[in-house]
Every structure is written in structure tokens, then in C-alpha cells.
Design an enzyme around this catalytic site. Sequence first.
Site, PDB file in Angstrom:
ATOM      1  NE  ARG A  37      -3.440   0.175   2.717  1.00 23.94           N
ATOM      2  CZ  ARG A  37      -3.362   0.732   3.928  1.00 23.94           C
ATOM      3  NH1 ARG A  37      -2.730   0.112   4.900  1.00 23.94           N
ATOM      4  NH2 ARG A  37      -3.899   1.899   4.169  1.00 23.94           N
ATOM      5  CE  LYS A  79       1.694  -5.102   6.389  1.00 26.03           C
ATOM      6  NZ  LYS A  79       1.333  -3.799   5.865  1.00 26.03           N
ATOM      7  NE  ARG A  88       2.519   5.616  11.125  1.00 29.62           N
ATOM      8  CZ  ARG A  88       3.169   6.587  10.474  1.00 29.62           C
ATOM      9  NH1 ARG A  88       3.759   7.529  11.156  1.00 29.62           N
ATOM     10  NH2 ARG A  88       3.211   6.598   9.167  1.00 29.62           N
TER      11      ARG A  88
HETATM   12  C1  BTN Z   1       0.555  -3.750   2.302  1.00 32.80           C
HETATM   13  O1  BTN Z   1       1.324  -2.833   2.015  1.00 32.80           O
HETATM   14  O2  BTN Z   1       0.273  -4.004   3.475  1.00 32.80           O
HETATM   15  C2  BTN Z   1      -0.089  -4.567   1.217  1.00 32.80           C
HETATM   16  C3  BTN Z   1       0.812  -5.648   0.695  1.00 32.80           C
HETATM   17  C4  BTN Z   1       0.189  -6.498  -0.388  1.00 32.80           C
HETATM   18  C5  BTN Z   1       1.164  -7.476  -0.997  1.00 32.80           C
HETATM   19  C6  BTN Z   1       0.482  -8.435  -1.936  1.00 32.80           C
HETATM   20  S1  BTN Z   1       1.525  -9.797  -2.390  1.00 32.80           S
HETATM   21  C7  BTN Z   1       0.372 -10.294  -3.601  1.00 32.80           C
HETATM   22  C8  BTN Z   1      -0.117  -9.029  -4.269  1.00 32.80           C
HETATM   23  N1  BTN Z   1       0.777  -8.622  -5.325  1.00 32.80           N
HETATM   24  C9  BTN Z   1       1.376  -7.458  -5.045  1.00 32.80           C
HETATM   25  O3  BTN Z   1       2.203  -6.884  -5.795  1.00 32.80           O
HETATM   26  N2  BTN Z   1       0.951  -6.987  -3.876  1.00 32.80           N
HETATM   27  C10 BTN Z   1      -0.009  -7.872  -3.262  1.00 32.80           C
END
Ligand code: BTN
Length: 322
Positions: free
Chosen positions: A120, A185, A320
Site C-alpha cells: 500500500r 506485521k 499509529r
Molecule cells: C501492504 O502494504 O500491506 C499490502 C501488501 C500487499 C502485498 C500483496 S503480495 C500479492 C499481491 N501482489 C502485489 O504486488 N501486492 C499484493
Amino acid sequence: MSLESLLNTLSDGKFHSGDNLGRNLGVSRTAIWKQLKKIEALGIPLTSITGKGYCIEGGLDLLNKEVIHANMTAQASQLVSTLDVIGVVDSTNTLAMKKAMKGSSGYVCTAERQTAGRGRRGRNWSSPYGGNIYLSVVWEFAAGAASLDGLSLLVGVVVVDALVKAGLEDVQLKWPNDVLHQRRKLAGILLEVTGDVAGPCQVVIGIGLNVNMPDFASKKIDQPWTDVNSILDDSISRSQLLALLLNELMPKLKEFERTGFAPFRDRWQELDAFSEKEVKLIFGHESIVGREIGVDNKGAILIQTKKGVESFSGGEVSLRNV
Ligand code: BTN
């Protein structure tokens, strides 16, 4: 000989001599050596010792389509139209976005590695080969983007419930959808929408779940993190875990289509890591501080401030601990 068959052999974590590898896979030592270079180029740490041969220390838990299918419920299987299990891809979400079109509900893809995994707010998502789960699912919503409120929170609930089925405890959510274990996380969720915003639209639901994060890949992560197999006493395979995720996710997507987020709100609040805590919400250069008192039926966060209860939604807000 394919790279996959060599990786399969080495995935047992034992030493294999170049001669044996060549003989078993029916190719020359030079061909093996060339493939070993490719393995290193994938970022997989390969140990080589003269006289012993080559080994992937700790082995590799590779994805197995048959195991995924075998562990899926009939209900989930029915809702998966295609399951693509890929070696290396830039991002499973990028691939799924290309597949997302009318009638593409149930397209699922997963990969051993992402070279440009996306998180994100433009962040990178660490995606080493054979380490974690990188999963994307396409689902079509006939009622358009307005019906998607709270969907990303529902996906958070789904991931936690799948992890509970896998035997994990103390897994919580941080609004909107970070999955945490003891404030570290464990998984992240990235939703992307395409199609007609007012009419039928397709959503790509991307889930990144840390399962066996190798040391070399963890060094690049800039926040506290953990992975499933350092929490569990008996480790679980990525394929089994992936099936558990699909078993939870697919039926819930169908249900959400009908009901929206409201029926899932209580479960989300039960899992909320910051319930009744003082938090700071940051949006761009601005921020507010208040007590987090849950979410509303659309998945917006509710903050008790001196002015009363204020609700906030939207992708650019971050929460946060104070
Ligand atoms: C975050 O930042 O918390 C979200 C992460 C999401 C990662 C997943 S892995 C599968 C899919 N492909 C990506 O490029 N991103 C999501």
C-alpha cells in the site's frame, strides 16, 4: 531439464553433487552449472562445498498445485475459475489486473516470487522465491465501486480466520487491514479496482502473507514483521495455507456481494489491535489524535476526539499508536 526440476531436487535442503544432479536429471554438469547460476540469480542462497556439492540451506517449500486443490473445500473450488501457479512474476496483482475483465470472477494467481511486489501507499513488498504467499484473486461486483465499502476490512478478517484455522493465536488487525501478530506485521492486503466505477467493476484482492521469510529478504523490510512458521510449533506448507486462505476468502466474497460489510463488523472489531487505544491518524501533512472506538458499517474508522466522534475512510489515511 527445467529449472523447476532442479529446484525440486534441491528443495530437500540436502547436498547434491553436480555429477548426481546431472545423472538424475539427464543432463551434463555444464547444463546443471548454468541452471545453478539462474537459481542464484533468483536470489535463492545456494551453498556449494567442494566434494559435497550444492545445497539450498533449510530447503524450499515450493508451491504445489495438486496440494492446493486437494486441500480446498468443494465450495471454494467451485468459486475458483482458474488457478495459475507461477514461478516468477513482477506482481501477482499486476497480472490479475490484466486478467480482470467482465466474467473474470474467480481468477486466482500465486507465484513463487515477485520481482516488483507492491504494498500500500507505493511501498515495495518483499517477495523472495519460495518464501511467502503472494496471492491475487479477481472478483466482479455488479453494483460498482460504491458497493465495495469495507471490502478490504473483510479481507483482513478472512486472513485472520484462515490463520486461526492453521493454528495461530493472537492474530489481530490494524485498520484498515494490516494483519499483526503481537504488533508485528504478518500479512498485508492491497485492493485494486478496474472496470466501470458506476456499473460492474472488477476488484483484484492481493494478499501477501509472510510464511518463511529468509534472512536476506527480511533486511529490506522497514517495519516490525514476523512470519507464520516462526510462530507455529509445527510448520505448515505454503500450499496448505494457500488453500486455507481460499477456503475462507471465496465464500466470503460471495456473501459480501449480497450483504456488504455490516455483518462482518463485529468480527473485525473483535480482532482490532487498537480498540480503545489512543491513536494518531495521519493524512498527508495533517493528523488528529483521539481514542479509537471501532469502525462503522462501511469500514470507516471511528475516533473519539474532543469534538465528538469523527469517522475517517480512504486509502491515504494511516493509523499509529500514540
Ligand atoms: C501492504 O502494504 O500491506 C499490502 C501488501 C500487499 C502485498 C500483496 S503480495 C500479492 C499481491 N501482489 C502485489 O504486488 N501486492 C499484493
